[in-house]
Motif scaffolding. Structure first.
Motif, PDB file in Angstrom:
ATOM      1  N   ALA A   7       0.875  -1.183   0.000  1.00 40.99           N
ATOM      2  CA  ALA A   7       0.000   0.000   0.000  1.00 40.99           C
ATOM      3  C   ALA A   7       0.906   1.225   0.000  1.00 40.99           C
ATOM      4  CB  ALA A   7      -0.885   0.004   1.237  1.00 40.99           C
ATOM      5  N   PHE A   8       0.492   2.290  -0.677  1.00 40.80           N
ATOM      6  CA  PHE A   8       1.244   3.543  -0.621  1.00 40.80           C
ATOM      7  C   PHE A   8       0.249   4.685  -0.812  1.00 40.80           C
ATOM      8  CE2 PHE A   8       1.495   4.822  -5.162  1.00 40.80           C
ATOM      9  CZ  PHE A   8       1.056   3.663  -5.774  1.00 40.80           C
ATOM     10  N   GLY A   9       0.739   5.918  -0.792  1.00 41.64           N
ATOM     11  CA  GLY A   9      -0.147   7.056  -1.026  1.00 41.64           C
ATOM     12  C   GLY A   9      -0.889   7.501   0.221  1.00 41.64           C
ATOM     13  N   SER A  10      -2.070   8.097  -0.004  1.00 39.04           N
ATOM     14  CA  SER A  10      -2.790   8.779   1.073  1.00 39.04           C
ATOM     15  C   SER A  10      -3.084   7.855   2.256  1.00 39.04           C
ATOM     16  CB  SER A  10      -4.095   9.381   0.534  1.00 39.04           C
ATOM     17  OG  SER A  10      -4.898   8.368  -0.032  1.00 39.04           O
ATOM     18  N   LEU A  11      -3.370   6.591   1.975  1.00 37.03           N
ATOM     19  CA  LEU A  11      -3.668   5.641   3.048  1.00 37.03           C
ATOM     20  C   LEU A  11      -2.500   5.555   4.028  1.00 37.03           C
ATOM     21  CD1 LEU A  11      -5.571   3.364   4.106  1.00 37.03           C
ATOM     22  CD2 LEU A  11      -4.280   1.789   2.674  1.00 37.03           C
ATOM     23  N   GLU A  15      -4.077  10.222   5.334  1.00 36.79           N
ATOM     24  CA  GLU A  15      -4.896  11.296   4.755  1.00 36.79           C
ATOM     25  C   GLU A  15      -6.178  10.692   4.191  1.00 36.79           C
ATOM     26  OE1 GLU A  15      -2.501  13.291   1.838  1.00 36.79           O
ATOM     27  OE2 GLU A  15      -1.190  14.172   3.339  1.00 36.79           O
ATOM     28  N   ILE A  16      -7.111  10.446   5.049  1.00 38.23           N
ATOM     29  CA  ILE A  16      -8.349   9.792   4.631  1.00 38.23           C
ATOM     30  C   ILE A  16      -9.472  10.810   4.622  1.00 38.23           C
ATOM     31  CG2 ILE A  16      -9.977   7.940   5.162  1.00 38.23           C
ATOM     32  CD1 ILE A  16      -7.189   6.997   4.412  1.00 38.23           C
ATOM     33  N   ASP A  17     -10.026  11.049   3.447  1.00 38.14           N
ATOM     34  CA  ASP A  17     -11.228  11.881   3.371  1.00 38.14           C
ATOM     35  C   ASP A  17     -12.155  11.284   2.315  1.00 38.14           C
ATOM     36  OD1 ASP A  17     -10.346  12.684   0.854  1.00 38.14           O
ATOM     37  OD2 ASP A  17      -9.372  14.482   1.635  1.00 38.14           O
ATOM     38  N   GLU A  18     -13.222  12.012   2.005  1.00 36.03           N
ATOM     39  CA  GLU A  18     -14.228  11.428   1.117  1.00 36.03           C
ATOM     40  C   GLU A  18     -13.701  11.233  -0.309  1.00 36.03           C
ATOM     41  OE1 GLU A  18     -14.231  14.388   2.327  1.00 36.03           O
ATOM     42  OE2 GLU A  18     -14.760  15.864   0.793  1.00 36.03           O
ATOM     43  N   ARG A 146      -1.405  14.973  -1.714  1.00 36.75           N
ATOM     44  CA  ARG A 146      -2.225  15.660  -2.707  1.00 36.75           C
ATOM     45  C   ARG A 146      -2.195  17.178  -2.459  1.00 36.75           C
ATOM     46  NH1 ARG A 146      -8.026  14.804  -1.131  1.00 36.75           N
ATOM     47  NH2 ARG A 146      -7.783  12.634  -1.702  1.00 36.75           N
ATOM     48  N   ARG A 147      -1.987  17.576  -1.204  1.00 35.90           N
ATOM     49  CA  ARG A 147      -2.002  18.996  -0.848  1.00 35.90           C
ATOM     50  C   ARG A 147      -0.586  19.578  -0.801  1.00 35.90           C
ATOM     51  NH1 ARG A 147      -7.246  19.560   0.458  1.00 35.90           N
ATOM     52  NH2 ARG A 147      -7.131  21.702   1.179  1.00 35.90           N
ATOM     53  N   SER A 148       0.349  18.936  -1.503  1.00 37.33           N
ATOM     54  CA  SER A 148       1.746  19.397  -1.447  1.00 37.33           C
ATOM     55  C   SER A 148       1.908  20.885  -1.790  1.00 37.33           C
ATOM     56  CB  SER A 148       2.646  18.529  -2.329  1.00 37.33           C
ATOM     57  OG  SER A 148       2.216  18.540  -3.664  1.00 37.33           O
TER      58      SER A 148
END
Lengths: 210, 100
Positions: A7-11, A15-18, A146-148
């Protein structure tokens, strides 16, 4: 045959959102093995290709090195960890120029026609996000969020509303989910483009031209 | 222009053909599978519609661009530009014949 799933990225950043999705990586031995895996759900790479990315010092190699978490290993090993530290990433300036060009082409497209505005805004988001991630390497602290653009030490001067509009455009384009953007939201985002341009320009080294 | 930017440009050209050609209930937002499914649903485009099939083919060629933003700084794409160009011409022709 060996298979390692990560697994990589927001998880992995919590960073968990809708709008979050789950990024999964499959490292396999052969192209034939790769073809048996759903590329809609997994980023699929052969082990040889991953080794090349490591030797190149590719940003994606760094992303995996710093964030990926092993989910499954057919042989009990952690393939990515065993690769050690990727080579230093040396193309940050070059890649920042590439993403600034993408930004400028997308702005030009926004102004030249009235259709496909959501797609053009999604490309503007992609350009800003990847620009910020590449730039963050030059500051010694890579940011893959994502908000870099809002998180680097010299953040873009955009309101949260405008940034969220750009994120929604990206999610509409890449996943087809979410509320469609209103003409007002599009118009506000378009008017904010000069701020993104000035931000990118201010972060490029003076000797670099786009 | 880099290969990366070329591929965005290819996607942009296809979207402008589709979105600029007719009054749609909802535009096509991208060439990802999710965006294509949404567009087909919103505009009552059948699963076997020739235009949709061409768009899905183009999407598969541009898969990494459409779906994998995490990897878009790797530049690791096969050279598919000629195939995409042919598909773009066929999409242009199909939009003229589509019943949307």
């Amino acid at each position: 045959m060996k298979r390692h799933l990560y697994a990589f990225g927001s998880l992995c950043r919590g960073e968990i959102d809708e709008l979050s999705d789950v990024d999964l990586l499959a490292c396999v031995e052969t192209q034939d093995q790769a073809r048996t895996i759903d590329t809609g759900r997994f980023s699929v790479y052969t082990r040889d290709r991953i080794r090349v990315l490591w030797r190149e010092g590719n940003p994606f190699a760094w992303h995996l090195h710093l964030e990926a978490k092993l989910v499954f290993a057919s042989d009990g090993a952690d393939f990515l960890r065993e690769l050690g530290v990727p080579r230093e990433y040396e193309k940050a300036d070059e890649d920042c120029v590439k993403f600034m060009r993408l930004f400028e082409e997308s702005v030009q497209s926004l102004h030249s026609t009235s259709d496909s505005q959501v797609f053009h805004l999604s490309c503007i988001f992609l350009a800003a996000r990847n620009f910020a991630t590449c730039y963050s390497f030059t500051r010694g602290s890579p940011i893959f969020s994502r908000r870099s653009p809002l998180l680097i030490e010299s953040p873009v001067a955009l309101s949260t509303d405008v940034f969220d509009t750009l994120v929604r455009a990206r999610v509409l384009s890449t996943r087809g989910i979410g509320e469609a953007l209103t003409p007002h939201e599009i118009s506000v985002a378009v008017r904010a483009c000069p701020q993104i341009h000035d931000w990118m320009q201010s972060l490029l080294p003076s000797e670099v031209s786009v | 222009m880099s290969e990366f930017n070329n591929r965005i440009d290819a996607q942009r050209r296809i979207l402008r053909i589709v979105n600029g050609s007719r009054n749609l209930r909802e535009e096509l937002f991208g060439l990802s599978s999710g965006a294509l499914e949404r567009w087909a649903r919103a505009n009552n485009v059948g699963q076997h519609d020739p235009l949709l099939e061409l768009l899905n083919q183009a999407a598969s060629k541009l898969f990494f661009l459409s779906n994998k933003s995490q990897e878009q700084i790797t530049d690791e794409y096969q050279s598919l530009s000629a195939e995409v160009a042919v598909l773009t011409e066929r999409i242009q022709a199909a939009t003229s014949n589509a019943s949307l």
